[in-house]
Design an enzyme around this catalytic site. Structure first.
Site, PDB file in Angstrom:
ATOM      1  N   ASN A   1      37.429  14.877  64.819  1.00  0.00           N
ATOM      2  CA  ASN A   1      37.970  14.223  63.622  1.00  0.00           C
ATOM      3  C   ASN A   1      37.642  12.743  63.692  1.00  0.00           C
ATOM      4  O   ASN A   1      38.302  11.989  64.415  1.00  0.00           O
ATOM      5  CB  ASN A   1      39.494  14.442  63.561  1.00  0.00           C
ATOM      6  CG  ASN A   1      40.118  13.719  62.375  1.00  0.00           C
ATOM      7  OD1 ASN A   1      39.412  13.255  61.470  1.00  0.00           O
ATOM      8  ND2 ASN A   1      41.436  13.602  62.376  1.00  0.00           N
ATOM      9  N   TRP A   2      36.615  12.341  62.961  1.00  0.00           N
ATOM     10  CA  TRP A   2      36.167  10.938  63.028  1.00  0.00           C
ATOM     11  C   TRP A   2      37.024  10.019  62.162  1.00  0.00           C
ATOM     12  O   TRP A   2      36.837   8.819  62.169  1.00  0.00           O
ATOM     13  CB  TRP A   2      34.705  10.830  62.604  1.00  0.00           C
ATOM     14  CG  TRP A   2      33.751  11.368  63.626  1.00  0.00           C
ATOM     15  CD1 TRP A   2      34.039  11.746  64.905  1.00  0.00           C
ATOM     16  CD2 TRP A   2      32.341  11.579  63.452  1.00  0.00           C
ATOM     17  NE1 TRP A   2      32.903  12.172  65.544  1.00  0.00           N
ATOM     18  CE2 TRP A   2      31.855  12.095  64.677  1.00  0.00           C
ATOM     19  CE3 TRP A   2      31.455  11.396  62.395  1.00  0.00           C
ATOM     20  CZ2 TRP A   2      30.508  12.402  64.858  1.00  0.00           C
ATOM     21  CZ3 TRP A   2      30.118  11.711  62.578  1.00  0.00           C
ATOM     22  CH2 TRP A   2      29.645  12.211  63.796  1.00  0.00           C
ATOM     23  N   LYS A   3      37.912  10.592  61.376  1.00  0.00           N
ATOM     24  CA  LYS A   3      38.751   9.793  60.464  1.00  0.00           C
ATOM     25  C   LYS A   3      37.845   8.833  59.670  1.00  0.00           C
ATOM     26  O   LYS A   3      36.785   9.253  59.237  1.00  0.00           O
ATOM     27  CB  LYS A   3      39.825   9.051  61.258  1.00  0.00           C
ATOM     28  CG  LYS A   3      40.555   9.966  62.252  1.00  0.00           C
ATOM     29  CD  LYS A   3      41.752   9.334  62.865  1.00  0.00           C
ATOM     30  CE  LYS A   3      42.344  10.293  63.891  1.00  0.00           C
ATOM     31  NZ  LYS A   3      43.652   9.906  64.341  1.00  0.00           N
TER      32      LYS A   3
ATOM     33  N   SER B   1      45.428  12.606  71.619  1.00  0.00           N
ATOM     34  CA  SER B   1      45.015  11.868  72.829  1.00  0.00           C
ATOM     35  C   SER B   1      44.210  12.695  73.835  1.00  0.00           C
ATOM     36  O   SER B   1      44.232  12.402  75.041  1.00  0.00           O
ATOM     37  CB  SER B   1      46.226  11.243  73.523  1.00  0.00           C
ATOM     38  OG  SER B   1      46.799  10.254  72.692  1.00  0.00           O
TER      39      SER B   1
ATOM     40  N   GLU C   1      49.583  19.096  66.535  1.00  0.00           N
ATOM     41  CA  GLU C   1      49.320  17.691  66.860  1.00  0.00           C
ATOM     42  C   GLU C   1      50.627  16.892  66.813  1.00  0.00           C
ATOM     43  O   GLU C   1      51.016  16.401  65.743  1.00  0.00           O
ATOM     44  CB  GLU C   1      48.368  17.076  65.834  1.00  0.00           C
ATOM     45  CG  GLU C   1      47.003  17.688  65.777  1.00  0.00           C
ATOM     46  CD  GLU C   1      45.984  16.680  65.261  1.00  0.00           C
ATOM     47  OE1 GLU C   1      45.045  16.376  66.000  1.00  0.00           O
ATOM     48  OE2 GLU C   1      46.153  16.179  64.136  1.00  0.00           O
TER      49      GLU C   1
ATOM     50  N   HIS D   1      46.940  16.790  57.952  1.00  0.00           N
ATOM     51  CA  HIS D   1      46.927  15.832  59.070  1.00  0.00           C
ATOM     52  C   HIS D   1      48.065  14.841  58.880  1.00  0.00           C
ATOM     53  O   HIS D   1      48.372  14.439  57.756  1.00  0.00           O
ATOM     54  CB  HIS D   1      45.578  15.115  59.132  1.00  0.00           C
ATOM     55  CG  HIS D   1      45.420  14.330  60.403  1.00  0.00           C
ATOM     56  ND1 HIS D   1      45.996  13.095  60.577  1.00  0.00           N
ATOM     57  CD2 HIS D   1      44.791  14.633  61.558  1.00  0.00           C
ATOM     58  CE1 HIS D   1      45.718  12.665  61.804  1.00  0.00           C
ATOM     59  NE2 HIS D   1      44.974  13.575  62.418  1.00  0.00           N
TER      60      HIS D   1
HETATM   61  C1  PEP Z   1      43.886  13.238  65.447  1.00  0.00           C
HETATM   62  O1  PEP Z   1      44.302  12.288  64.797  1.00  0.00           O
HETATM   63  O2  PEP Z   1      43.623  14.328  64.896  1.00  0.00           O
HETATM   64  C2  PEP Z   1      43.722  13.072  66.891  1.00  0.00           C
HETATM   65  C3  PEP Z   1      43.730  14.130  67.637  1.00  0.00           C
HETATM   66  O3  PEP Z   1      43.577  11.780  67.327  1.00  0.00           O
HETATM   67  P1  PEP Z   1      43.490  11.261  68.837  1.00  0.00           P
HETATM   68  O4  PEP Z   1      42.647  12.248  69.633  1.00  0.00           O
HETATM   69  O5  PEP Z   1      42.825   9.923  68.750  1.00  0.00           O
HETATM   70  O6  PEP Z   1      44.881  11.188  69.362  1.00  0.00           O
END
Ligand code: PEP
Length: 250
Positions: A9-11, A212, A169, A98
């Site tokens: 997920n590159w956002k 994370s 998540e 999300h």
């Molecule tokens: C996310 O936002 O979907 C995510 C998993 O972010 P991160 O790995 O940076 O916590």
């Protein structure tokens, strides 16, 4: 459905040129990673770059996903992108619900249910994100909260008899470097797999974890049953880290 799915997920972190550079530069390695047995790689860049990424990676097994979609089929919804259009540009997956969409775009559980319908109608697999806040976690109310997030969308997806992915998540773990401990993950994924068994008997389903995830903290996931992959934010921006995560788990 492959057993190990790795969703990047590159956002909004890779603008057009950077996203294309990433795919061009690492195409050979991405091709290799996506050909590993039982392994599926899904890249989720921002809308603007989806079509070009699909073209660059067209001769690989890498799959493409969007980061959200409209709950509507078509019409006067300025700024929104429909599921059918996402399919046309090459998406086979789409993240919905999300926590950042829930927080900044006010996406509700009912919107997520509508988005899932639109996606399944368009033959796109929804990656349904759920997760509790720190406060709910501390009050030991996570399962009740996750159930409220899931119920409306699960009620809709069953009639499609098509594959879905659920991404757990915890909001307190996203982008913080803080991970739940193993016992907590076991509790959540055991519960989610029961939900899958009882409520999704007509769908194929997968469960993934996001929050994370990094090559340095993958130990916590050792022998957690019913965990079929990862949704990776920050670490997916760096190809070497993303590759390590895939190699550690496949
Ligand atoms: C996310 O936002 O979907 C995510 C998993 O972010 P991160 O790995 O940076 O916590």
């Amino acid at each position: 459905m492959k057993n190990n799915v790795f969703i990047a997920n590159w956002k909004m972190n890779k603008p057009f040129a950077l996203a294309l550079d990433f795919c061009t530069q690492h195409k050979t390695e991405l091709k290799k990673l996506s050909s590993r047995p039982h392994t599926e790689i899904v890249l989720c860049p921002s809308f603007d770059v989806l079509f070009s990424v699909a073209e660059i990676l067209s001769d690989t097994l890498v799959n493409l996903g969007a980061q959200t979609c409209s709950p509507h089929e078509r019409g006067a919804y300025t700024g929104q992108v429909s599921a059918s259009s996402l399919k046309e540009v090459g998406c086979d997956y789409c993240i919905i619900g999300h926590s950042e969409q829930r927080q900044y775009a006010n996406v509700s559980n009912e919107d997520v249910a509508e988005q899932a319908i639109r996606l399944l109608e368009a033959d796109i697999e929804p990656i349904i994100c759920i997760g509790e806040t720190k406060k709910i976690f501390e009050q030991d109310q996570a399962i009740r909260f996750l159930e409220e997030q899931l119920n409306p969308v699960l009620a809709e997806v069953t009639s499609f008899e098509k594959p879905i992915t659920i991404a757990y998540e915890p909001i307190w773990s996203i982008g913080t470097g803080i991970m739940p401990d193993r016992d907590y993950l076991i509790k959540i994924f055991t519960w989610l797999s029961r939900i899958g068994k009882y409520k999704l008997s007509h769908n194929e389903w997968r469960l993934v974890y996001g929050g994370s995830v990094d090559p340095e903290n993958m130990d916590v996931f050792t022998s957690i049953n019913h965990l079929h992959g990862f949704l990776v934010g920050s670490a997916s921006l760096d190809f070497q880290k993303f590759e390590k995560i895939v190699l550690l788990k496949t």
